[in-house]
Design an enzyme around this catalytic site. Structure first.
Site, PDB file in Angstrom:
ATOM      1  N   SER A   1       1.086  -1.513  -0.049  1.00 18.98           N
ATOM      2  CA  SER A   1       0.113   0.582  -0.030  1.00 18.98           C
ATOM      3  C   SER A   1       0.759   0.872   0.296  1.00 18.98           C
ATOM      4  O   SER A   1       1.786   1.307   0.607  1.00 18.98           O
ATOM      5  CB  SER A   1      -0.826   0.144   1.295  1.00 18.98           C
TER       6      SER A   1
ATOM      7  N   TYR B   1      -2.109   5.729  -4.135  1.00 18.33           N
ATOM      8  CA  TYR B   1      -3.634   6.111  -3.539  1.00 18.33           C
ATOM      9  C   TYR B   1      -3.259   7.007  -4.282  1.00 18.33           C
ATOM     10  O   TYR B   1      -1.752   7.851  -4.236  1.00 18.33           O
ATOM     11  CB  TYR B   1      -3.564   6.464  -2.329  1.00 18.33           C
TER      12      TYR B   1
ATOM     13  N   THR C   1      -5.931   2.205  -6.934  1.00 22.76           N
ATOM     14  CA  THR C   1      -7.435   2.466  -5.468  1.00 22.76           C
ATOM     15  C   THR C   1      -8.093   3.249  -5.865  1.00 22.76           C
ATOM     16  O   THR C   1      -7.615   4.513  -6.019  1.00 22.76           O
ATOM     17  CB  THR C   1      -7.358   2.350  -4.322  1.00 22.76           C
TER      18      THR C   1
ATOM     19  N   ARG D   1     -16.307   6.317   9.013  1.00 20.88           N
ATOM     20  CA  ARG D   1     -16.243   5.003  10.200  1.00 20.88           C
ATOM     21  C   ARG D   1     -16.395   5.467  11.888  1.00 20.88           C
ATOM     22  O   ARG D   1     -15.249   5.623  12.045  1.00 20.88           O
ATOM     23  CB  ARG D   1     -14.645   4.726   9.830  1.00 20.88           C
TER      24      ARG D   1
ATOM     25  N   LYS E   1      -8.916  -0.808  -9.083  1.00 19.05           N
ATOM     26  CA  LYS E   1      -9.267  -1.679  -7.183  1.00 19.05           C
ATOM     27  C   LYS E   1     -10.418  -0.461  -7.314  1.00 19.05           C
ATOM     28  O   LYS E   1      -9.993   0.522  -7.426  1.00 19.05           O
ATOM     29  CB  LYS E   1      -7.534  -1.701  -6.225  1.00 19.05           C
TER      30      LYS E   1
ATOM     31  N   HIS F   1     -13.884  -2.635  -0.693  1.00 21.11           N
ATOM     32  CA  HIS F   1     -12.447  -2.046  -0.240  1.00 21.11           C
ATOM     33  C   HIS F   1     -13.249  -2.490   1.311  1.00 21.11           C
ATOM     34  O   HIS F   1     -13.083  -1.806   2.007  1.00 21.11           O
ATOM     35  CB  HIS F   1     -12.755  -0.336   0.372  1.00 21.11           C
TER      36      HIS F   1
ATOM     37  N   ARG G   1     -15.134  -0.784   3.529  1.00 25.01           N
ATOM     38  CA  ARG G   1     -15.014   0.684   4.429  1.00 25.01           C
ATOM     39  C   ARG G   1     -15.171   1.818   3.680  1.00 25.01           C
ATOM     40  O   ARG G   1     -14.621   2.504   4.428  1.00 25.01           O
ATOM     41  CB  ARG G   1     -12.795   0.133   4.316  1.00 25.01           C
TER      42      ARG G   1
ATOM     43  N   ASP H   1     -11.520  -8.881  -4.168  1.00 25.53           N
ATOM     44  CA  ASP H   1     -11.714  -8.552  -2.717  1.00 25.53           C
ATOM     45  C   ASP H   1     -12.818  -8.121  -2.112  1.00 25.53           C
ATOM     46  O   ASP H   1     -14.198  -7.804  -2.850  1.00 25.53           O
ATOM     47  CB  ASP H   1     -10.467  -8.149  -2.292  1.00 25.53           C
ATOM     48  N   SER H   2     -12.160  -8.619  -0.908  1.00 22.93           N
ATOM     49  CA  SER H   2     -13.908  -8.095  -0.077  1.00 22.93           C
ATOM     50  C   SER H   2     -14.542  -9.361   0.498  1.00 22.93           C
ATOM     51  O   SER H   2     -15.623 -10.045  -0.332  1.00 22.93           O
ATOM     52  CB  SER H   2     -14.987  -7.030  -0.365  1.00 22.93           C
TER      53      SER H   2
ATOM     54  N   VAL I   1     -13.257 -12.649   1.580  1.00 22.78           N
ATOM     55  CA  VAL I   1     -12.910 -13.488   1.092  1.00 22.78           C
ATOM     56  C   VAL I   1     -12.187 -15.057   2.850  1.00 22.78           C
ATOM     57  O   VAL I   1     -10.872 -13.829   3.171  1.00 22.78           O
ATOM     58  CB  VAL I   1     -11.525 -13.591   0.377  1.00 22.78           C
TER      59      VAL I   1
ATOM     60  N   GLY J   1      -7.107 -10.103   2.136  1.00 16.83           N
ATOM     61  CA  GLY J   1      -7.301  -8.929   3.058  1.00 16.83           C
ATOM     62  C   GLY J   1      -7.048  -9.724   4.685  1.00 16.83           C
ATOM     63  O   GLY J   1      -6.021  -8.974   4.950  1.00 16.83           O
ATOM     64  N   ARG J   2      -7.772  -8.882   4.966  1.00 14.78           N
ATOM     65  CA  ARG J   2      -8.004  -8.507   6.832  1.00 14.78           C
ATOM     66  C   ARG J   2      -7.508 -10.070   7.074  1.00 14.78           C
ATOM     67  O   ARG J   2      -6.997 -10.063   8.342  1.00 14.78           O
ATOM     68  CB  ARG J   2      -9.527  -8.569   7.530  1.00 14.78           C
TER      69      ARG J   2
HETATM   70  C1  LIG Z   1      -7.206  -2.221   8.016  1.00 10.87           C
HETATM   71  C2  LIG Z   1      -7.605  -1.946   6.486  1.00 10.87           C
HETATM   72  C3  LIG Z   1      -6.882  -1.303   5.530  1.00 10.87           C
HETATM   73  C4  LIG Z   1      -6.299  -0.856   3.979  1.00 10.87           C
HETATM   74  N1  LIG Z   1      -5.728  -0.336   3.761  1.00 10.87           N
HETATM   75  C5  LIG Z   1      -5.751  -0.415   2.156  1.00 10.87           C
HETATM   76  C6  LIG Z   1      -5.621   0.316   1.639  1.00 10.87           C
HETATM   77  O1  LIG Z   1      -3.766   0.833   2.109  1.00 10.87           O
HETATM   78  N2  LIG Z   1      -5.132   0.151  -0.368  1.00 10.87           N
HETATM   79  C7  LIG Z   1      -6.018   0.055  -0.344  1.00 10.87           C
HETATM   80  O2  LIG Z   1      -5.912  -0.254  -2.059  1.00 10.87           O
HETATM   81  N3  LIG Z   1      -6.544  -1.086   0.242  1.00 10.87           N
HETATM   82  C8  LIG Z   1      -6.778  -1.050   1.119  1.00 10.87           C
HETATM   83  N4  LIG Z   1      -7.609  -2.204   2.010  1.00 10.87           N
HETATM   84  C9  LIG Z   1      -8.786  -2.641   1.482  1.00 10.87           C
HETATM   85  C10 LIG Z   1      -8.037  -4.184   1.075  1.00 10.87           C
HETATM   86  O3  LIG Z   1      -7.134  -4.234   0.245  1.00 10.87           O
HETATM   87  C11 LIG Z   1      -9.276  -5.150   0.596  1.00 10.87           C
HETATM   88  O4  LIG Z   1     -10.213  -4.358   0.142  1.00 10.87           O
HETATM   89  C12 LIG Z   1     -10.332  -5.226   2.350  1.00 10.87           C
HETATM   90  O5  LIG Z   1      -8.742  -5.425   2.928  1.00 10.87           O
HETATM   91  C13 LIG Z   1     -10.646  -6.453   1.457  1.00 10.87           C
HETATM   92  O6  LIG Z   1     -11.709  -6.435   2.822  1.00 10.87           O
HETATM   93  P1  LIG Z   1     -11.440  -8.429   3.531  1.00 10.87           P
HETATM   94  O7  LIG Z   1     -10.654  -7.494   4.213  1.00 10.87           O
HETATM   95  O8  LIG Z   1     -12.918  -8.315   4.025  1.00 10.87           O
HETATM   96  O9  LIG Z   1     -11.264  -9.305   2.576  1.00 10.87           O
HETATM   97  C14 LIG Z   1      -7.539  -1.464   3.515  1.00 10.87           C
HETATM   98  C15 LIG Z   1      -8.160  -2.599   4.030  1.00 10.87           C
HETATM   99  C16 LIG Z   1      -7.992  -2.499   5.850  1.00 10.87           C
HETATM  100  C17 LIG Z   1      -9.236  -3.545   6.146  1.00 10.87           C
END
Ligand SMILES: Cc1cc2nc3c(=O)[nH]c(=O)nc-3n(C[C@H](O)[C@H](O)[C@H](O)COP(=O)(O)O)c2cc1C
Length: 388
Positions: A128, A152, A178, A187, A260, A284, A287, A315-316, A318, A338-339
């Protein structure tokens, strides 16, 4: 590229003969609860939290529950191969680490620990822009690991161009831009703590270390960090960006570009017209737009419309091997995790990330085998049934 399947399960059972049990949960959906027990509340809420009511984050998970795998019997799965090549990157199994910023808030070893674990597992990492470690240092930790860079897109074009040049020089091969974070969403879980890590100088290391960013500062970043943080907040997002700006990326990045945050067929088609190499169907992790469509619900129509022209990633939501199977069956060529890996990092640093990667890989491979699928090419909508 290793064609060997992951043998984590055998290892765990054999070690179990000595009375030892895994230190971290093997059910990846249990990681969040385990991580909450060890994480500082505001760091946990930053990771687990979502936009507004949290409805979209929940919906991302529910969308997977609406699909069921239909296993097939008496197919030869004795020599399976689930590897793939995507945009010049080799995948042992079709997943990559999603770009997640500010990882030092969950564990002091942060991004370098993730980079080492990913490289050792042969899983590409997407770093990131909001990392809490400068991209060159993460590249050094990643060694010969495969790495992509997530941008970003800052308002200051000189900083944007400089970051892209640095990323290419540091061996990041694919650019992920992104689009869904023009500005930060509302949030509540962060607002209730009054907590935004960037304002404490965490997650802006790629800016602070950037020559173009530094050149725009009257005082040095080291002498006057508060002014640097303020400037970061001013240039973070560019609300004026449109499709007409994509050529700027193509001018400054000579490898594949992936957009993305795509959730509509219209935008996916626009991306194909713009000449990028791929998209990530993503909200995302719920979020950004509270109330947005679940990413999985957006996937089939998008894959149908552009899957032959673009690499379609997803994503989102998995949370395990079955989720991967479902996303791939609905048209994704690879998924981003991700998480779950962030919780692994919080629970055990590099070893915790390794555990998550191994568990997810084994879970995916064994689910494929048990569903009767020996190749990724055998996946398709007919492998699933929508729950009545
Ligand atoms: C704590 C956190 C920080 C994130 N930071 C970024 C980021 O810096 N850049 C980005 O493109 N996505 C970011 N994301 C989104 C992730 O790339 C991804 O889209 C997302 O985690 C997918 O959802 P899931 O974790 O519930 O599977 C972030 C997500 C989380 C949870």
């Amino acid at each position: 590229m290793s064609q060997q399947l992951e043998s984590y399960q055998d290892e765990i059972y054999l070690t179990g003969l000595t009375g030892a049990v895994p230190e971290l949960p093997t059910g990846l959906h249990q990681l969040e609860e385990a991580a909450q027990a060890v994480m500082a509340p505001r760091a946990f809420d930053y990771v687990a939290g979502a936009a507004g009511s949290g409805e979209t984050a929940r919906e991302n998970l529910l969308a997977f529950r609406r699909w069921r795998i239909v296993p097939r019997m008496l197919t030869d799965v004795s020599t399976p191969s689930y590897s793939a090549r995507l945009l010049g990157t080799d995948l042992n199994v079709p997943f990559l680490l999603a770009p997640i910023g500010v990882l030092r808030i969950v564990h002091p070893d942060g991004e370098p620990a993730v980079a080492r674990a990913a490289a050792a597992a042969g899983v590409p990492m997407i770093l990131s822009t909001a990392a809490s470690t400068a991209m060159e240092d993460v590249a050094a930790a990643s060694g010969d690991g495969q790495r992509w860079y997530q941008l970003y897109w800052p308002k200051d074009r000189a900083v944007a161009a400089s970051m892209l040049g640095r990323a290419a020089a540091a061996g990041y091969r694919v650019l992920v831009v992104t689009l869904d974070t023009r500005t930060l969403a509302w949030r509540p879980r962060d607002l209730d703590h009054g907590y935004l890590p960037f304002l404490e100088g965490v997650g802006i290391q790629n800016y602070l270390s950037d020559p173009a960013f530094q050149a725009g500062q009257v005082t040095s970043v080291a002498d006057d960090p508060q002014t640097a943080i303020l400037r970061f907040t001013q240039i973070f997002g560019d609300l004026s960006l449109t499709w007409e700006d994509i050529p700027f990326l193509q001018e400054h990045w000579h490898g594949p570009i992936v957009l993305k945050g795509i959730l509509s067929v219209a935008d996916a088609q626009r991306a194909a017209q713009a000449g990028v190499a791929g998209i990530v169907v993503s909200n995302h992790g719920g979020r950004q737009v509270d109330g947005a469509i679940a990413a999985l619900d957006a996937l089939p129509a998008i894959a149908q419309a552009v899957g032959s022209k673009l690499a379609v990633l997803f994503d989102s939501g998995v949370r395990g091997g079955a989720d991967m199977v479902k996303a791939l069956a609905l048209g994704a060529q690879a998924v981003l995790v991700g998480r779950p890996y962030v919780y692994g990092l919080a629970l055990g640093g590099q070893a915790g990330v390794r555990h998550v990667l191994r568990a997810l890989r084994h879970d995916f491979e064994v689910t494929m085998r048990l569903a009767g699928l020996a190749r990724l090419s055998e996946l398709g909508p007919d492998c699933l049934q929508r729950r009545p």
